[in-house]
Design a protein around this motif. Sequence first.
Motif, PDB file in Angstrom:
ATOM      1  N   UNK A   1       0.820  -1.256   0.292  1.00  0.00           N
ATOM      2  CA  UNK A   1       0.095  -0.076  -0.028  1.00  0.00           C
ATOM      3  C   UNK A   1       0.823   1.245  -0.047  1.00  0.00           C
ATOM      4  N   UNK A   2       2.235   1.123   0.346  1.00  0.00           N
ATOM      5  CA  UNK A   2       3.159   2.342   0.344  1.00  0.00           C
ATOM      6  C   UNK A   2       3.871   2.366  -1.086  1.00  0.00           C
ATOM      7  N   UNK A   3       3.268   2.968  -1.918  1.00  0.00           N
ATOM      8  CA  UNK A   3       3.688   3.065  -2.947  1.00  0.00           C
ATOM      9  C   UNK A   3       4.949   4.463  -2.981  1.00  0.00           C
ATOM     10  N   UNK A   4       5.829   4.763  -4.137  1.00  0.00           N
ATOM     11  CA  UNK A   4       6.670   5.699  -4.032  1.00  0.00           C
ATOM     12  C   UNK A   4       6.125   6.985  -3.546  1.00  0.00           C
ATOM     13  N   UNK A   5       5.077   7.251  -4.098  1.00  0.00           N
ATOM     14  CA  UNK A   5       4.436   8.828  -3.736  1.00  0.00           C
ATOM     15  C   UNK A   5       4.055   8.677  -2.341  1.00  0.00           C
ATOM     16  N   UNK A   6       3.703   7.847  -1.792  1.00  0.00           N
ATOM     17  CA  UNK A   6       3.111   7.636  -0.311  1.00  0.00           C
ATOM     18  C   UNK A   6       4.455   7.616   0.722  1.00  0.00           C
ATOM     19  N   UNK A   7       5.549   7.101   0.358  1.00  0.00           N
ATOM     20  CA  UNK A   7       6.514   6.722   0.697  1.00  0.00           C
ATOM     21  C   UNK A   7       7.356   8.454   0.959  1.00  0.00           C
ATOM     22  N   UNK A   8       7.322   8.903  -0.231  1.00  0.00           N
ATOM     23  CA  UNK A   8       7.728  10.424  -0.305  1.00  0.00           C
ATOM     24  C   UNK A   8       6.994  11.277   0.646  1.00  0.00           C
ATOM     25  N   UNK A   9       5.711  11.163   0.698  1.00  0.00           N
ATOM     26  CA  UNK A   9       5.071  12.064   1.546  1.00  0.00           C
ATOM     27  C   UNK A   9       5.163  11.914   2.848  1.00  0.00           C
ATOM     28  N   UNK A  10       5.248  10.547   3.273  1.00  0.00           N
ATOM     29  CA  UNK A  10       5.656  10.141   4.606  1.00  0.00           C
ATOM     30  C   UNK A  10       6.831  10.940   5.115  1.00  0.00           C
ATOM     31  N   UNK A  11       8.012  10.739   4.163  1.00  0.00           N
ATOM     32  CA  UNK A  11       9.217  10.986   4.753  1.00  0.00           C
ATOM     33  C   UNK A  11       9.494  12.297   4.832  1.00  0.00           C
ATOM     34  N   UNK A  12       8.681  13.328   3.840  1.00  0.00           N
ATOM     35  CA  UNK A  12       8.692  14.713   3.953  1.00  0.00           C
ATOM     36  C   UNK A  12       7.888  15.318   5.284  1.00  0.00           C
ATOM     37  N   UNK A  13       6.747  14.752   5.449  1.00  0.00           N
ATOM     38  CA  UNK A  13       5.781  14.764   6.627  1.00  0.00           C
ATOM     39  C   UNK A  13       6.517  14.628   8.038  1.00  0.00           C
ATOM     40  N   UNK A  14       7.259  13.603   8.096  1.00  0.00           N
ATOM     41  CA  UNK A  14       8.134  13.272   9.186  1.00  0.00           C
ATOM     42  C   UNK A  14       9.314  14.586   9.516  1.00  0.00           C
ATOM     43  N   UNK A  15       9.754  14.899   8.369  1.00  0.00           N
ATOM     44  CA  UNK A  15      10.928  16.036   8.448  1.00  0.00           C
ATOM     45  C   UNK A  15      10.382  17.427   8.943  1.00  0.00           C
TER      46      UNK A  15
END
Length: 854
Positions: free
Chosen positions: A632-646
């Motif tokens: 369920x965690x595609x590239x777009x979703x993982x990128x958004x999660x990384x940026x949100x945590x940052x």
Amino acid sequence: MVTFTTYQRVPCVFFFFFPFLCFHTLFSLAATTVRIRQGDVIRDTKGETLVSDNFNFVMGFFSLDNSSSRYVGIWYYNVPGPAFIWIANRDKPINDTRGSVTVGVDGNLVVLDGTRNPVWSSNISSLHGNGSEAVLHDDGNLVLSSGNKVVWQSFENPTDTYVPGMKVPVGVSMGKSYVFTSWKSERDPSKGNYTMGVDPEGLPQILVWEGGRRRWRSGYWDGRIFQGVYMTGNYLYGFTLNSDGKGGRYFTYNPLNGTDKVRFQVGWDGYEREFRWNEAEKHWSEVQKGPYNECEVYNKCGGFAVCDGLDLSVCSCIRGFEPKKREEWDKGDWSGGCKRMTPLKDERNSTSSVGTEEVSVGEDGFLDHRCMKLPDYAHLVSSMNDCEGECLNNAYCTAYAYVIGIGCMVWYGELVDIQHFEKGGNTLHIRVAHSDLGSGRKKNRIVIITAVVAGLLCLGIFLWLVWRFKGKLQVLPTVSSSSCCKKSDVLPVFDASKSRDMSAEFSGSADLSLEGNQLNGPEFPVFNFSCISIATNNFSEENKLGQGGFGPVYKGKLPSGEQIAVKRLSRRSGQGLEEFKNEMMLIAKLQHRNLVRIMGCSIQGEEKLLVYEYMPNRSLDCFLFDPIKQTQLDWTRRSEIIEGIARGLLYLHRDSRLRIIHRDLKASNILLDENMNPKISDFGLARIFGGNQNEANTNRVVGTYGYMSPEYAMEGLFSVKSDVYSFGVLLLEILSGRRNTSFRHSDDSSLIGYAWHLWNEKRAMELIDPCIRDSSPTTKALRCIHIGMLCVQDSAAHRPNMSAVVLMLESEATTLPMPTQPLITSMRRSEDREFHMDGLDVSNDLTVTMVVGR
């Protein structure tokens, strides 16, 4: 003199045996070859063999148990107790040692007996006999070529074993159907009763047949694993479904560790097994087997029945169904299966007469069954949004399921081969008549009544205790469960003297007033403990979401319907009133879209609770490290999660009223809301170590192994750069889909070491999770890996701060410096020593590992 004489004799002895050694070496070289051309012969009498270039596999003659029957086969080179991956003349053994292998005049590869009669041939009719040669490749594939064109290969003509490198077609998409056939017995390699392959008609899954009857199946392929194998982990993990570019598809397999020797085999006893070579113990380890238990035997319980290996009765009918043959069923003969208690609406008239009055028939519905191995013979439909509607609109549809990686699946007619797992599996929605929809609830009436009675007894005991100790407690008026959690009329019950102390110590915006019933106005309510207890069903195990370092977390529901998460701080956690007050003040002041919001608190004696907003998707690790949910965690979703945590971490470090260092940033402390947006949790717990947390030294280490920076783990030094290190580890985990600690028993001691080796060897894209690697933009993926490597540098001074990290993530124009090699990749090995550090108050089950140089 003795020494001198001995020294003089050594060269004489050497030169005496030198001709013999040369002859033996030449004989050994002559006994092996790397290819067979027309006219070349491999003879059994001379022990000649065909070997692969790097000596991974060997082909030659062999016999079993000193039998006179001789076979030509392929096995692993230099592995004791040869494991044969392919046999040529399995049904026509040679009865003496005069056999040979050669390329015949017609260009075919043939096995000849002592009278030069063929007992096996590649049997390609279109060859003209010129330029044919056979080569054994390093993956174990025996390839016959003619004029630089491959005309035959053993991988396309397998016996009983599958090895990495084979391409197994799905259905008949490649014009072929490779089926693996078992040996007849443990010592007879002729064709046996069992075959193994991919389902040629339905959705992709591995099947084992006994004759023409199904014996075992792996469950459906979801793009990551086969869903029906209970203990997934690394079992049957590593397969990939590929496209041949011509509309066809085929399976390949790549072990997680490329150096592992792995093979899959359909045994003479009808079991599919996965073997891995254990180099340390010098034997083949069986790591997976199917059928694993009696419930994995195909359709053990018959149609519309569920098999559960943990249930004493083993087989049970699905809710809304009953045994077809009750007498046989009660005796343990479940093969007849079950039937419906009530026909579906379309199976009878739309109305049924009762006397002269017509009674309308209710609409069919679905009962949910969780943790299931889905039934066989599924059909894939195109619906993405209304899988239930697709099933309801078809009178023959009996069940449906929506599986990530597969889509909407429906079943028609009888449901067969269903199994219940203790954990894992999928949710199966089974269609039943309207009158049977409540059957599950009826079975629970006794349980509900018992729970209500027990609850009333507990309430009575509680009220008696309140009356008994009313002289010692400041008791508030009893509040009903329907209104007890309103923010305007609640006050925690706690010791009066403590309340005065507490009220005096809070000041300014965090003033606690006994009359006001609130902390700093309506935005921070104080809940009654009994209300929270009711909301969480008395902190039941069913409501438990997880266990944190400071205590368990429970799911709750307020009378208004709003869902909450409640952290019940452990009395043994070492967290006292001071820590709790500190956390309340901090979290109440911190507000950011990437931070978990606190809704209130509760204090009653030693009981301390924090009430948070509920995150329906729980924590990041539940998705990231789950082989099913990971997709369920595609590239777009993982990128958004990384940026949100940052961004959330940057807020804590720079933009909040007080600088906060998290100290325990990890995947389980990143929660996901209904839209999969990341929110950092537990960011106020480490505040008790003093100051405004610019930089400090502590004798109490709070954190989790694998995420802590070297200076914090070894010296107790922490700063905002400590969180940057943890963020770097988390970033690499999100990109790779693997835990940092999953490398403890591999050559690379950690994910950081593994990432560095790939980075240093220009193979960084291999770090990306295989399920998203093909869809990931290479430039952005490599940039993220680069940023991660910068964050996990050993020296805190060399790491960027979070403002720089956010800029690097959001702007591709920013130039990135080159990272240095982390020290842990060159120093830590399996022989590293672990020390328990005396004097450290270690939280969150932390073990501190000291790195010792060699």
